[in-house]
Design an enzyme around this catalytic site. Structure first.
Site, short mmCIF file in Angstrom:
data_model
loop_
_atom_site.label_atom_id
_atom_site.label_comp_id
_atom_site.label_asym_id
_atom_site.label_seq_id
_atom_site.Cartn_x
_atom_site.Cartn_y
_atom_site.Cartn_z
N ASP A 258 -4.80 1.86 -7.77
CA ASP A 258 -5.69 1.92 -8.92
C ASP A 258 -5.58 3.32 -9.53
O ASP A 258 -4.88 4.18 -9.01
CB ASP A 258 -7.13 1.59 -8.52
CG ASP A 258 -7.74 2.63 -7.60
OD1 ASP A 258 -6.98 3.45 -7.04
OD2 ASP A 258 -8.97 2.63 -7.42
N ASP B 207 -10.27 1.52 -3.87
CA ASP B 207 -11.56 1.73 -3.22
C ASP B 207 -12.67 0.86 -3.78
O ASP B 207 -13.81 0.95 -3.35
CB ASP B 207 -11.98 3.21 -3.31
CG ASP B 207 -12.19 3.65 -4.76
OD1 ASP B 207 -11.87 2.86 -5.69
OD2 ASP B 207 -12.66 4.78 -4.96
N ASP C 272 -10.42 -4.15 -5.93
CA ASP C 272 -9.16 -3.86 -5.24
C ASP C 272 -9.01 -4.64 -3.93
O ASP C 272 -7.92 -4.67 -3.35
CB ASP C 272 -9.05 -2.36 -4.92
CG ASP C 272 -9.05 -1.51 -6.18
OD1 ASP C 272 -8.31 -1.84 -7.11
OD2 ASP C 272 -9.81 -0.52 -6.22
N ASN D 28 26.12 -4.62 29.91
CA ASN D 28 25.99 -4.93 31.33
C ASN D 28 26.24 -6.41 31.61
O ASN D 28 26.90 -6.77 32.59
CB ASN D 28 24.58 -4.56 31.83
CG ASN D 28 24.41 -3.06 31.97
OD1 ASN D 28 25.39 -2.32 32.03
ND2 ASN D 28 23.16 -2.61 32.01
#
Length: 956
Positions: free
Chosen positions: A389, A677, A681, A745
């Site tokens: 924002d 915030d 959002d 291995n």
């Protein structure tokens, strides 16, 4: 219109709600046949139906609709309403209980693989084995690893969750409500629809309400819409709907105040329309109930797990079949195959991943960043698009007086002096504009005193505010009202001369002016001059500035007789241009993000001109901006094409923001973070790979976020992104190094199983070797990561793990096979004094059997040591594309643990534990050969590394 009794309306609604819920007046369940009857309180578009009705109708109609009066509800009506609507509180997401958090900590794809192996080993090594052959060591080792990993994750996420919860302080907030004609203070939670509330500057809005009366009311709606400036609210009904549009948005409702916003200035009386989950805030919260999308970390973990499972499903059966054919013992072959499966799997992977994330969370906490979800750290590092924002993130989130100009657009301190007198002496509550004027005046180095009629300024070197207060005193004022949209103050100087100073919107001020002050002279406001003034104001608006005009009038009339009639034939003095300024760190932070491969896009509900001006100042391009009104007309594919090139999206609704984030993730393939915030959002944070908020955000935003910043600063976020990439770098280097080593291995075991007359290593030795190696890798989370690696976003690439295994695994097998030949043909015969062929020829004797057993033990000890040396030293080669130990050195903890692991394994054949482990001492000559083999392996591995980087462009 006939006024219905409140109690009758509420009782009718109560009956309707119970009927819709399938209950009668006593609460008993019956058929749900009245769902449609409750539609009167159903949401229409983004807003509740009652809000839409109230916005479009008069105060009288609204009060009648709500069944109340200007005197408020009675206590009985309040109880009925509370029974019907419940408490005025928004339902937030429930926190996971202890059992759920434990389950999440211990259950993941990696631990699931280990759990399956543990169950197989439990059956083959314990349940199905003979009493004398039972060996629970593998099960115990795996269980310990899973417990350590889960405990680390549970502890870290609990600690982070507690830290985040501590930010949400429990504050009991009250409001003033009018009931039965009397004012009283009640908690927000006690409000009910139809209550009458009083609002004043500084108040939080407790519920969605219709303004009945207002005086100079400005409300901050930034938490809902992102608008940086305060919004005027009036009691006037909205004009008739134009066109085909029927729904309303929050920004449309100039006569409605919404939950979660706050009063900046002025006062008002309002009637409550909707409370709790029925408010705009509550309806937005419902969006957050949906299951969050799978993040980059989730997809990466799943892909890596599938690669490991497929690899085991292919290799383990092959090893089993070859050993059954060559050794003629299916139980030994099965036990060995299970050990191979354990050896293939990076057993410490859950521990390493969790430790890397926990270490990253600890590092970030020192930078005032709280990690709510550990996996968010890696998502942060993988992020290549940051959506944010504008208000408070790129800007300071408060209004400042950017410029004070004369009519021609030149800086003029006399304009500021007049503006100060107006703002300082008006008796209403100081709004953001007034405070900005006073603060700017206080910054002057001298007092801007108007010394004559031509408006010249006398520079008085003293405190400007004290000076102006001393030289001018207030005589009268004409308060602000929404019809005039301006306010005036009358001041008198030391000689008693009075001046009317008026400020307001540019058009309103122009309408009362007949002349303008230009070069110290009053000139008539001709049509051309008015057009020039409007163009100048438009240019300031285009720069993102909010413009207020200022006018004055000398000796308007005798003291005590001032009125709005005096606001005529005034002189336009100039303009005040206000701005929510960009943060001082914003431009540098955005440049840093760009340099680290993170594109920044601004998604705001604010005005496009204001947003464009801010973007220009912080290094973002407002070209090709997309407005919210355009988005709904675009398909996802069309929006994706435009969103790739666009850095600014303006006038967006919350759901439009979330759609942009979703399209960038799903259609464009980006890893997207969202920083915000406000309530508007929250949906976008939930739709992103990584939601970022701040401790001062609204509760819903903090609940939706994965990361909470204690300082709202993009530079802090940039540090977090780099830490996320270091975290990922250490995780992926462990996975790739261990997977390739284990693959080598297994490949070596396949060769040995086909040609050796005994197992190259026992199941116990394989598990022990794997355990010591994994413990030596426990320091990987603390390893250094090359600066080149963190310079760009990093995501999980399961296919790159396969390529890494295929290239580097067989490289180690070449030297394993060389070791086999050395041990079988040189070292073991030298220790035993006989070749294997000679032992086989004399098979059947006790001496031959003992020597054969010793032959195998020496062989297994040699490969046991060689495997540890090569596995540990290759860590230092493959952890960096640079030359190890010279251009890039591992961290001290990793150096200590890897070389300690080599020392322990090398010493084991010479300790009292050797017989129990099936090991035997080796001759000194073996270690001379070992050094040659290891040197050759490291040289070849570095050569392959160079070729690999040339082919694929990167190592890790």
């Amino acid at each position: 219109m006939m006024m219905l009794k409140t109690s009758d309306i509420l009782k009718e609604l109560s009956r309707t709600r119970r009927a819709a819920a399938g209950r009668d007046s006593r609460g008993r369940v019956h058929s749900a046949h009245a769902q449609r009857a409750a539609s009167r309180v159903a949401p229409v578009g983004e807003l509740d139906e009652r809000v839409v009705f109230a916005a479009r109708h008069s105060v009288v109609d609204t009060l009648a609709r709500m069944g109340t009066s200007a005197q408020g509800l009675s206590s009985g009506d309040v109880e009925v309403a509370r029974d019907l609507y419940g408490k005025n509180s928004v339902t937030h997401a429930k926190e996971d209980n202890l059992a759920k958090r434990l389950l999440d900590a211990f259950v993941n794809p990696f631990t699931a693989i280990l759990a399956v192996l543990a169950l197989v080993s439990l059956y083959t090594n314990v349940i199905a084995a003979a009493p004398t052959d039972r060996d629970p060591s593998t099960v115990i080792i795996i269980a310990i690893m899973v417990i350590i990993s889960g405990t680390l994750r549970f502890t870290q996420e609990t600690k982070s969750g507690n830290a985040a919860a501590s930010l949400q302080k429990m504050i009991t907030t009250t409001c003033t409500v009018l009931r039965e004609g009397k004012e009283q203070e009640v908690p927000f939670s006690d409000l009910v629809p139809a209550d009458i509330i009083r609002l004043s500057a500084g108040d939080m809005i407790p519920a969605d309400s219709r303004v009945m009366e207002a005086k100079d009311l400005f409300v901050s709606q930034s938490s809902l819409t992102g608008e940086s400036s305060g919004v005027e609210k009036t009691s006037a009904e909205l004009p008739p709907v134009r066109g085909h549009r029927t729904s309303l948005t929050i920004s449309d409702c100039d006569n409605i105040v919404f939950t979660g916003t706050s009063v900046q200035s002025g006062s008002a009386t309002a009637v409550v329309l909707a409370t709790g989950n029925q408010t705009s805030l509550g309806q937005m919260a419902r969006v957050l109930d949906a299951k969050p999308p799978q993040t980059s970390f989730d997809r990466g973990v799943a892909d890596v797990s599938r690669v490991l499972v497929r690899f085991m499903l292919v290799m383990v059966p092959i090893v089993f079949v070859i050993n059954v054919i060559t050794k003629q013992n299916w139980m030994d072959a099965l036990l060995f195959s299970v050990s191979i499966a354990v050896g293939i799997t990076p057993q410490m992977l859950p521990v390493i991943v969790t430790t890397c994330l926990a270490k990253g969370a600890t590092s970030m906490s020192k930078q005032k960043v709280i990690i709510k979800n550990l996996s968010a750290i890696q998502n942060l590092g993988a992020m290549d698009i940051l959506c944010t924002d504008k208000t408070g993130t790129l800007t300071e989130d408060h209004v400042v007086l950017e410029r004070h100009l004369d009519v021609l657009g030149h800086d003029d301190d006399s304009v500021l002096g007049l503006a100060f007198l107006n703002s300082y002496y008006q008796t209403g509550l100081k709004n953001l504009i007034d405070r900005a004027v006073i603060e700017r005046t206080d910054e002057l180095a001298y007092c801007p005193v108007i010394s004559d009629e031509e408006g010249t300024v006398e520079a008085v070197p003293e405190n400007p505010i004290a000076c102006l207060r001393d030289r001018y005193h207030k005589v009268d004022e004409i308060p602000f009202d929404f019809d005039r949209r301006r306010m005036s103050v009358v001041v008198a100087d030391r000689e008693g001369k009075t001046t009317l100073v008026t400020k307001g919107a540019a058009e309103e001020i122009l309408s009362v002016c007949s002349s303008a002050r230009i070069h110290g002279q009053n000139r008539p406001l001709t049509s051309k001059l008015r057009a020039d003034i409007r163009a100048r104001v438009a240019a300031l608006n285009a720069d993102g500035l909010r413009v207020i005009a200022l006018a004055s009038k000398k000796e308007p009339r005798p003291v005590g007789e001032f009125s709005t009639d005096d606001e005529c034939e005034m002189v336009l003095m100039g303009y005040l241009a206000f701005l929510d300024p960009p943060k001082s760190t914003a431009a540098a932070a955005i440049a840093a993000l760009h340099s680290h491969g993170v594109g920044v896009k601004v998604l705001t509900g604010d005005n496009d001109r204001v947003a464009a001006a801010v973007c220009n100042k912080v290094g973002l391009s407002p070209d090709d901006l997309i407005l919210g009104s355009e988005i709904d007309a675009l398909s996802d594919e069309e929006l994706a094409e435009r969103a790739e090139k666009t850095q600014l999206f303006a006038k967006l609704s919350p759901l439009q923001k979330a759609r942009v984030v979703r399209v960038l993730r799903e259609c464009c393939g980006h890893t997207v973070g969202y920083m915000g915030d406000g309530i508007n959002d929250a949906a976008s944070m939930r739709a992103s790979d990584c939601g970022v908020s701040v401790d001062t955000a609204v509760d819903i935003a903090k609940e939706s976020a994965d990361i909470i910043l204690l300082e709202k600063d993009l530079m802090v976020l940039d540090h977090g992104i780099l830490e996320g990439r270091r975290t990922y770098g250490n995780m992926i280097k462990y996975i790739k190094m261990t997977a390739s080593s284990n693959f080598g291995n297994v490949f070596s075991v396949l060769v040995a199983s086909a040609f050796l007359p005994f197992l190259p290593m026992t199941a116990l030795q394989l598990v022990l070797l794997s355990l010591i190696y994994e413990i030596s890798c426990a320091a990987v989370p603390w390893d250094h990561v090359d600066s080149e690696f963190v310079a760009r976003p990093r995501t999980w690439e399961a296919r790159s793990i396969v390529k890494f295994m295929v290239w580097f695994g067989p490289t180690s097998s070449i030297f394993d096979i060389v070791t086999y030949a050395l041990l079988f043909g040189v070292i073991c015969p030298a220790v035993i004094g006989s070749s294997w062929a000679a032992l086989a020829a004399s098979a059947g004797t006790a001496a031959a059997a003992g020597l054969a057993s010793l032959f195998a033990a020496v062989f297994q000890s040699g490969w046991f040591i060689e495997s540890m040396w090569t596995q540990s030293l290759i860590v230092h080669t493959l952890r960096t594309p640079k030359i190890p130990f010279i251009q890039s050195r591992a961290s001290a903890p990793l150096m200590v643990l890897t070389f300690s692991g080599i020392a322990i394994v090398t010493a084991l054949p010479f300790t009292p534990l050797a017989p129990f482990l099936g090991l035997a001492p080796l001759p000194l000559s073996f270690f001379g050969w070992l050094l040659l083999i290891v040197a050759g392996y490291l040289l070849l591995a570095n050569t392959v590394k160079i070729l690999y980087i040339r082919r694929f462009g990167q190592l890790l």
